[in-house]
Design an enzyme around this catalytic site. Structure first.
Site, PDB file in Angstrom:
ATOM      1  CB  CYS A   1      -0.914  -0.010   1.225  1.00 52.13           C
ATOM      2  SG  CYS A   1      -2.042   1.396   1.255  1.00 52.13           S
TER       3      CYS A   1
ATOM      4  CB  CYS B   1      -1.668   3.963   8.083  1.00 56.04           C
ATOM      5  SG  CYS B   1      -2.730   4.541   6.740  1.00 56.04           S
TER       6      CYS B   1
ATOM      7  CB  CYS C   1      -0.943  -0.019   8.248  1.00 61.64           C
ATOM      8  SG  CYS C   1      -1.665  -1.305   7.199  1.00 61.64           S
TER       9      CYS C   1
ATOM     10  CB  CYS D   1     -15.497  -7.376   6.561  1.00 63.29           C
ATOM     11  SG  CYS D   1     -14.768  -5.764   6.282  1.00 63.29           S
TER      12      CYS D   1
ATOM     13  CB  CYS E   1     -18.698  -5.485   5.364  1.00 60.83           C
ATOM     14  SG  CYS E   1     -17.834  -4.079   6.047  1.00 60.83           S
TER      15      CYS E   1
ATOM     16  CB  CYS F   1     -18.564  -0.164   9.329  1.00 58.67           C
ATOM     17  SG  CYS F   1     -17.400  -0.944  10.459  1.00 58.67           S
TER      18      CYS F   1
ATOM     19  NE  ARG G   1     -16.789  -4.883  13.343  1.00 59.25           N
ATOM     20  CZ  ARG G   1     -17.995  -4.900  12.785  1.00 59.25           C
ATOM     21  NH1 ARG G   1     -18.887  -5.791  13.121  1.00 59.25           N
ATOM     22  NH2 ARG G   1     -18.305  -4.007  11.879  1.00 59.25           N
TER      23      ARG G   1
HETATM   24  N1  SAM Z   1      -6.712   0.368   3.114  1.00 60.68           N
HETATM   25  C1  SAM Z   1      -8.019   0.594   3.619  1.00 60.68           C
HETATM   26  C2  SAM Z   1      -8.077   1.732   4.617  1.00 60.68           C
HETATM   27  O1  SAM Z   1      -7.058   2.071   5.205  1.00 60.68           O
HETATM   28  O2  SAM Z   1      -9.174   2.258   4.806  1.00 60.68           O
HETATM   29  C3  SAM Z   1      -8.670  -0.628   4.241  1.00 60.68           C
HETATM   30  C4  SAM Z   1      -7.868  -1.586   5.092  1.00 60.68           C
HETATM   31  S1  SAM Z   1      -7.166  -0.931   6.603  1.00 60.68           S
HETATM   32  C5  SAM Z   1      -6.056  -2.214   7.045  1.00 60.68           C
HETATM   33  C6  SAM Z   1      -8.542  -0.982   7.750  1.00 60.68           C
HETATM   34  C7  SAM Z   1      -8.319  -0.519   9.147  1.00 60.68           C
HETATM   35  O3  SAM Z   1      -7.582  -1.477   9.879  1.00 60.68           O
HETATM   36  C8  SAM Z   1      -7.527   0.765   9.375  1.00 60.68           C
HETATM   37  O4  SAM Z   1      -8.298   1.906   9.182  1.00 60.68           O
HETATM   38  C9  SAM Z   1      -7.145   0.625  10.838  1.00 60.68           C
HETATM   39  O5  SAM Z   1      -8.123   1.237  11.650  1.00 60.68           O
HETATM   40  C10 SAM Z   1      -7.119  -0.888  11.068  1.00 60.68           C
HETATM   41  N2  SAM Z   1      -5.756  -1.359  11.356  1.00 60.68           N
HETATM   42  C11 SAM Z   1      -4.749  -1.513  10.477  1.00 60.68           C
HETATM   43  N3  SAM Z   1      -3.635  -1.963  11.069  1.00 60.68           N
HETATM   44  C12 SAM Z   1      -3.927  -2.091  12.385  1.00 60.68           C
HETATM   45  C13 SAM Z   1      -3.177  -2.503  13.521  1.00 60.68           C
HETATM   46  N4  SAM Z   1      -1.896  -2.828  13.435  1.00 60.68           N
HETATM   47  N5  SAM Z   1      -3.793  -2.537  14.721  1.00 60.68           N
HETATM   48  C14 SAM Z   1      -5.100  -2.183  14.811  1.00 60.68           C
HETATM   49  N6  SAM Z   1      -5.853  -1.785  13.785  1.00 60.68           N
HETATM   50  C15 SAM Z   1      -5.280  -1.738  12.579  1.00 60.68           C
HETATM   51  C1  DTB Z   2     -11.412  -2.568  11.708  1.00 56.54           C
HETATM   52  O1  DTB Z   2     -11.753  -1.559  12.340  1.00 56.54           O
HETATM   53  N1  DTB Z   2     -10.582  -3.507  12.146  1.00 56.54           N
HETATM   54  C2  DTB Z   2     -10.350  -4.517  11.150  1.00 56.54           C
HETATM   55  C3  DTB Z   2     -11.332  -4.111  10.044  1.00 56.54           C
HETATM   56  N2  DTB Z   2     -11.834  -2.863  10.507  1.00 56.54           N
HETATM   57  C4  DTB Z   2     -10.907  -4.027   8.656  1.00 56.54           C
HETATM   58  C5  DTB Z   2      -8.937  -4.563  10.678  1.00 56.54           C
HETATM   59  C6  DTB Z   2      -7.977  -4.798  11.775  1.00 56.54           C
HETATM   60  C7  DTB Z   2      -6.656  -4.985  11.127  1.00 56.54           C
HETATM   61  C8  DTB Z   2      -5.603  -5.335  12.110  1.00 56.54           C
HETATM   62  C9  DTB Z   2      -4.271  -5.445  11.467  1.00 56.54           C
HETATM   63  C10 DTB Z   2      -4.145  -6.565  10.489  1.00 56.54           C
HETATM   64  O2  DTB Z   2      -4.566  -7.703  10.755  1.00 56.54           O
HETATM   65  O3  DTB Z   2      -3.562  -6.332   9.427  1.00 56.54           O
HETATM   66 FE1  SF4 Z   3      -2.851   1.229   3.378  1.00 64.75          FE
HETATM   67 FE2  SF4 Z   3      -2.781   0.085   5.763  1.00 64.75          FE
HETATM   68 FE3  SF4 Z   3      -3.222   2.696   5.576  1.00 64.75          FE
HETATM   69 FE4  SF4 Z   3      -5.121   0.959   4.738  1.00 64.75          FE
HETATM   70  S1  SF4 Z   3      -4.382   1.223   6.831  1.00 64.75           S
HETATM   71  S2  SF4 Z   3      -4.408   2.809   3.688  1.00 64.75           S
HETATM   72  S3  SF4 Z   3      -3.808  -0.693   3.970  1.00 64.75           S
HETATM   73  S4  SF4 Z   3      -1.352   1.634   4.968  1.00 64.75           S
END
Ligand code: SAM
Ligand code: DTB
Ligand code: SF4
Length: 339
Positions: free
Chosen positions: A74, A78, A81, A118, A150, A210, A282
């Protein structure tokens, strides 16, 4: 020392009486939310449990399954992430899954008792083309199976939201993650307003919204309250509010963050429950590091949805068997779809 207890104002009293038509408010002030958030924890939990009982069946928890249909690589930054290409993590960039492979995973989840599926993609935003078409096809097929479908695909235009709606998408996840003030410390490649715009586009298309956030990213209490305030003062509350505890991943800027106390999770969940009574709250990422008793406290405080399956998108989640055991011990049943 004398401790001051926050007063019960009239509106809260009304909300706490199951026999009264409790008002849904979109005009919460930060001060009001702060007073709720900072209540003595047992009082806060009690009040949240009371609101929960007035609006929901407390014996039911929605079981959702996540699938990463496009993992890693990506372009965003973030800080939490593992899928951001710029950080050296164990997550390898993969191609988009095929429609058949996605639908196969949904069928497995359905058989295991999950009613919401989802799909997540490591995209900054949706781009129209082959991958989006595959996804629309998967949405159609999974919807026909009787599951709530979702997606969480990053930013979305109004017309893309409309296309997803027409394919049968039930809900769209797009988290605000934290307060407007702290957001730029976590993400620099897009801004808070972009996130709010996507939520508006989703809302306009008639898809269920959501949206929630993450705690444990080094934010202050005021940032947690700021996030809750933004969510609760949207023109309409999100139907679903995920509360994630950061899963620190090696290689990301937040890898060293300490685990948040369960009481912080309980405060977030309970406050969300009180100020957005109808929402599904959730208990999302972070359950692997919580005991059954800690999760039970979160359900008592008003959480009524979880992600099941041994993986979230890329990080571990409790096993299916251990969640089944938890449901048995707590005498909870999975909620049916489309209620
Ligand atoms: N790329 C899209 C976005 O950012 O909207 C969708 C996928 S993203 C992984 C969805 C959500 O996962 C993020 O907005 C964040 O709130 C959550 N998330 C990602 N990494 C995480 C982590 N290490 N711990 C907790 N929540 C996480
Ligand atoms: C949300 O709030 N939590 C989920 C879902 N929406 C997409 C994602 C959590 C991701 C945690 C990090 C991972 O497994 O990559
Ligand atoms: Fe990309 Fe992760 Fe940010 Fe979603 S949360 S936009 S997958 S870097």
């Amino acid at each position: 020392m004398q401790t001051e207890f926050p007063p019960l104002n009239d509106i809260q009293t009304a909300e706490l009486n199951p026999n009264l038509e409790a008002p849904i408010r979109n005009d919460w002030s930060r001060a009001e939310i702060t007073a709720i958030y900072q209540m003595p924890i047992l009082e806060l939990t009690y009040r949240a449990a009371t609101v929960h009982r007035a609006y929901h069946n407390t014996g039911e928890v929605q079981v959702c399954t996540l699938l990463s249909v496009k993992t890693g690589g990506c372009p965003e930054d973030c800080a939490y992430c593992p899928q951001a290409a710029r950080y050296q993590t164990d997550v390898k960039a993969e191609k988009m899954m095929t429609t058949d492979a996605i639908v196969g995973k949904a069928a497995e989840a359905w058989q295991a008792g999950s009613t919401r599926f989802c799909m997540g993609a490591a995209w900054r935003e949706v781009r129209e083309g082959r991958d989006f078409d595959r996804l629309l096809e998967a949405v159609k097929k999974i919807n026909h199976m009787g599951m709530e479908v979702c997606c969480t695909l990053g930013m979305l235009t109004e017309s893309q939201a409309q296309k997803l709606k027409e394919a049968g998408l039930y809900a769209y996840n797009h988290n605000l993650d934290t307060s407007p003030e702290y957001y730029n410390d976590i993400i620099s490649t897009r801004d808070y307003q972009d996130r709010l715009q996507t939520l508006e586009n989703v809302r306009k298309s008639g898809i269920s919204v959501c949206s929630g956030g993450i705690i444990g990213m080094g934010e202050a209490e005021t940032d947690r309250i700021g996030l809750l305030h933004t969510l609760a003062t949207l023109p309409e509350h999100p139907e679903s509010v995920p509360v994630n505890a950061l899963v620190p991943v090696e290689g990301t800027p937040l890898e060293e963050q300490e685990k948040v106390s369960v009481w912080e999770m309980v405060r977030m969940i309970a406050t969300a429950r009180i100020i957005m009574p109808k929402a599904m709250v959730r208990l999302s990422a972070g359950r692997v590091r919580m005991s059954l008793e800690e999760q039970a406290l979160c359900f008592l405080a008003g959480a009524n949805s979880i992600f099941a399956g041994d993986k979230l998108l890329t990080t571990p989640n409790p096993s299916y068997i251990s969640d089944q055991e938890m449901f048995q011990i707590l005498q909870l049943t999975p909620r049916k779809s489309f209620q």
